[in-house]
Write a protein that holds these residues in place. Structure first.
Motif, PDB file in Angstrom:
ATOM      1  N   UNK A 171      -8.868  -6.298  -1.370  1.00 26.32           N
ATOM      2  CA  UNK A 171      -9.259  -5.048  -1.380  1.00 26.32           C
ATOM      3  C   UNK A 171     -10.222  -4.803  -2.513  1.00 26.32           C
ATOM      4  N   UNK A 172     -11.693  -4.022  -2.075  1.00 23.89           N
ATOM      5  CA  UNK A 172     -12.888  -3.221  -2.695  1.00 23.89           C
ATOM      6  C   UNK A 172     -12.539  -2.045  -3.224  1.00 23.89           C
ATOM      7  N   UNK A 173     -12.273  -1.803  -3.797  1.00 23.04           N
ATOM      8  CA  UNK A 173     -11.713  -0.571  -5.423  1.00 23.04           C
ATOM      9  C   UNK A 173     -13.694   0.177  -5.573  1.00 23.04           C
ATOM     10  N   UNK A 174     -14.222   1.574  -5.456  1.00 22.77           N
ATOM     11  CA  UNK A 174     -14.953   1.580  -5.836  1.00 22.77           C
ATOM     12  C   UNK A 174     -14.644   3.144  -6.834  1.00 22.77           C
ATOM     13  N   UNK A 175     -15.197   2.783  -8.081  1.00 25.27           N
ATOM     14  CA  UNK A 175     -15.110   3.479  -9.804  1.00 25.27           C
ATOM     15  C   UNK A 175     -16.320   4.450  -9.415  1.00 25.27           C
ATOM     16  N   UNK A 176     -16.291   5.951  -9.542  1.00 29.57           N
ATOM     17  CA  UNK A 176     -17.174   6.302  -8.987  1.00 29.57           C
ATOM     18  C   UNK A 176     -17.390   7.370 -10.374  1.00 29.57           C
ATOM     19  N   UNK A 177     -18.661   8.056 -11.193  1.00 30.77           N
ATOM     20  CA  UNK A 177     -18.586   8.963 -11.856  1.00 30.77           C
ATOM     21  C   UNK A 177     -20.148   9.504 -11.524  1.00 30.77           C
TER      22      UNK A 177
END
Length: 100
Positions: free
Chosen positions: A78-84
């Motif tokens: 599982x690749x989790x991208x955290x964007x802001x």
């Protein structure tokens, strides 16, 4: 790994359990494990004599215990991208646009 350890230990059976022999086996295991680390097959490896199971009763029965501690890499499940939005980046860009 277990299969490889079993396979390589067979030719050693019948050897005298001297301090030098035991240290050579630990060193050989350590070298093998560090080679696996260097190849990025595993991230960590440590070989050592078991601190409590290597006692007189086991030794006189021809048993000795080696510990092989190692870690393995996890698979990428599982690749989790955290964007802001970073307003600091926007401010710097805007300053560049306005002031050149």
């Amino acid at each position: 790994m277990a299969r490889k350890l079993e396979e390589t230990s067979q030719p050693l059976l019948g050897k005298q359990l001297t301090e030098e022999f035991m240290q050579q086996v630990v060193d050989r295991l350590t070298n093998w494990g560090q080679d696996l680390v260097a190849q990025t097959v595993i991230p960590v490896f440590k070989a050592f004599l078991h601190p409590t199971k290597n006692n007189l009763e086991n030794y006189t029965a021809g048993r000795w215990f080696l510990c092989v501690n190692y870690g393995r890499y996890s698979s990428n499940e599982h690749m989790v991208y955290e964007m802001s939005v970073d307003n600091g980046l926007i401010a710097a860009w805007l300053d560049e646009v306005v002031n050149g």
